[in-house]
Design a protein around this motif. Structure first.
Motif, PDB file in Angstrom:
ATOM      1  N   SER A  91      -1.976   6.723  -6.427  1.00  0.00           N
ATOM      2  CA  SER A  91      -2.260   5.293  -6.413  1.00  0.00           C
ATOM      3  C   SER A  91      -1.458   4.661  -5.285  1.00  0.00           C
ATOM      4  CB  SER A  91      -1.892   4.674  -7.770  1.00  0.00           C
ATOM      5  OG  SER A  91      -2.091   3.276  -7.766  1.00  0.00           O
TER       6      SER A  91
ATOM      7  N   TYR B  52      -5.441  -5.792 -16.434  1.00  0.00           N
ATOM      8  CA  TYR B  52      -6.211  -5.445 -15.245  1.00  0.00           C
ATOM      9  C   TYR B  52      -6.590  -6.739 -14.530  1.00  0.00           C
ATOM     10  CZ  TYR B  52      -7.027  -0.576 -16.696  1.00  0.00           C
ATOM     11  OH  TYR B  52      -6.875   0.744 -17.045  1.00  0.00           O
TER      12      TYR B  52
ATOM     13  N   LEU C 288      -7.317  -3.710  -9.926  1.00  0.00           N
ATOM     14  CA  LEU C 288      -5.897  -3.383  -9.938  1.00  0.00           C
ATOM     15  C   LEU C 288      -5.405  -3.246 -11.371  1.00  0.00           C
ATOM     16  CD1 LEU C 288      -4.546  -5.864  -7.219  1.00  0.00           C
ATOM     17  CD2 LEU C 288      -5.055  -3.424  -6.936  1.00  0.00           C
TER      18      LEU C 288
ATOM     19  N   SER D 238       1.363  -4.524  -9.318  1.00  0.00           N
ATOM     20  CA  SER D 238      -0.086  -4.320  -9.290  1.00  0.00           C
ATOM     21  C   SER D 238      -0.400  -3.099  -8.433  1.00  0.00           C
ATOM     22  CB  SER D 238      -0.796  -5.548  -8.722  1.00  0.00           C
ATOM     23  OG  SER D 238      -0.561  -6.681  -9.541  1.00  0.00           O
ATOM     24  N   ILE D 239      -1.088  -2.124  -9.026  1.00  0.00           N
ATOM     25  CA  ILE D 239      -1.406  -0.877  -8.330  1.00  0.00           C
ATOM     26  C   ILE D 239      -2.909  -0.630  -8.374  1.00  0.00           C
ATOM     27  CG2 ILE D 239       0.847   0.080  -8.960  1.00  0.00           C
ATOM     28  CD1 ILE D 239      -0.618   1.890 -10.988  1.00  0.00           C
ATOM     29  N   THR D 240      -3.393   0.157  -7.423  1.00  0.00           N
ATOM     30  CA  THR D 240      -4.791   0.566  -7.471  1.00  0.00           C
ATOM     31  C   THR D 240      -4.988   1.543  -8.629  1.00  0.00           C
ATOM     32  OG1 THR D 240      -4.365   2.372  -5.918  1.00  0.00           O
ATOM     33  CG2 THR D 240      -5.103   0.264  -4.992  1.00  0.00           C
TER      34      THR D 240
ATOM     35  N   SER E 271      -9.197  -8.080 -11.135  1.00  0.00           N
ATOM     36  CA  SER E 271     -10.233  -7.658 -10.197  1.00  0.00           C
ATOM     37  C   SER E 271     -10.450  -8.757  -9.175  1.00  0.00           C
ATOM     38  CB  SER E 271     -11.539  -7.358 -10.937  1.00  0.00           C
ATOM     39  OG  SER E 271     -12.541  -6.950 -10.028  1.00  0.00           O
TER      40      SER E 271
ATOM     41  N   ASN F 159      -2.106  -3.701 -13.673  1.00  0.00           N
ATOM     42  CA  ASN F 159      -0.829  -4.409 -13.653  1.00  0.00           C
ATOM     43  C   ASN F 159       0.155  -3.741 -14.609  1.00  0.00           C
ATOM     44  OD1 ASN F 159      -1.771  -6.463 -11.853  1.00  0.00           O
ATOM     45  ND2 ASN F 159      -2.867  -7.378 -13.574  1.00  0.00           N
TER      46      ASN F 159
ATOM     47  N   SER G  60       0.821  -1.218   0.000  1.00  0.00           N
ATOM     48  CA  SER G  60       0.000   0.000   0.000  1.00  0.00           C
ATOM     49  C   SER G  60       0.852   1.264   0.000  1.00  0.00           C
ATOM     50  CB  SER G  60      -0.988   0.018   1.172  1.00  0.00           C
ATOM     51  OG  SER G  60      -1.887  -1.077   1.068  1.00  0.00           O
TER      52      SER G  60
ATOM     53  N   GLU H 223       0.059  -2.606  -4.454  1.00  0.00           N
ATOM     54  CA  GLU H 223      -0.582  -3.649  -3.655  1.00  0.00           C
ATOM     55  C   GLU H 223       0.090  -5.010  -3.787  1.00  0.00           C
ATOM     56  OE1 GLU H 223      -2.852  -2.934  -1.450  1.00  0.00           O
ATOM     57  OE2 GLU H 223      -2.733  -0.841  -2.088  1.00  0.00           O
TER      58      GLU H 223
END
Length: 221
Positions: free
Chosen positions: A30, A80, A87, A41-43, A82, A89, A13, A33
């Motif tokens: 962002s 992406y 997320l 992998s990011i928000t 879910s 990628n 995070s 994660e």
């Protein structure tokens, strides 16, 4: 949990900013994660709650704040996923650069602070006066005051910053007056240099500036 990014360990995070390229002033916030050897992998990056629309194959520019610098690199959107949240990628970067930030980024703001002359006697209680900070860096700040301070005077600076959401950190920093600019007969603009600032507090100020700069799309280098 520690994650790896371009050979550096980061926390899960970890806050980052994402823009379309290095010169793009509009930065979206962002967080990282998950990482593995191939992807990050990011928000979904947001700016004022508006998502950054990204297509597979598109290149983005990422900034990751570290203790005394930021990691910056270009990467490509690969997919992406879910699970609990959506997320984005990104490819693990082939290379990245370290950009020194601490003490060089000055963030303009209006922040209520308190200033006191450093007592000569350790047993003496400092007498604090209200002032308003006009900008802040990890190396010092500038404030407006009705008090006339002399250059090379030692002062105590007290202030609060919301470094993380719903969590306020308090600072009390011994500082040195470096410049005094008269604005009117009873108003002065004063610049101070922080002294004896702990590494933890330096990092908190740096994180605050990074967060606020990203929110306002504004870096002053």
């Amino acid at each position: 949990m520690d994650l790896k990014l371009a050979g550096f360990k980061i926390k899960q995070s970890q806050r980052i900013t994402v823009s379309r390229d290095e010169e793009d002033k509009r930065q979206f916030v962002s967080s990282v994660e998950y990482t593995d050897d191939r992807k990050i992998s990011i928000t979904v990056p947001l700016h004022n709650q508006i998502p950054l629309e990204l297509r597979r194959g598109e290149t983005v520019y990422v900034r990751v704040p570290m203790n005394s610098f930021s990691l910056e690199f270009s990467s490509r959107v690969v997919s992406y996923t879910s699970e609990n949240i959506l997320l984005v990628n990104l490819e693990q970067p082939q290379s990245c650069k370290r950009v020194q930030r601490r003490g060089t980024v000055r963030f303009k703001l209006l922040l209520n602070i308190r200033i006191a002359l450093l007592p000569g006697d350790p047993k003496e209680q400092p007498l604090f006066k209200d002032a308003v900070a006009l900008d802040l860096s990890a190396g010092g700040l500038e404030f407006m005051t009705t008090e006339q301070y002399q250059r090379e005077t030692f002062v105590l600076v007290a202030f609060h910053l919301e470094v993380q959401k719903n969590k306020t950190n308090s600072f009390l920093v011994k500082s040195l007056v470096r410049r005094v600019i008269p604005i009117s007969p009873r108003k002065f603009k004063v610049g101070v240099q922080f002294l004896d600032l702990s590494m933890a507090d330096t990092d908190r100020i740096f994180q605050y500036i990074f967060k606020k700069s990203a929110e306002k799309d504004y870096w002053k280098k």
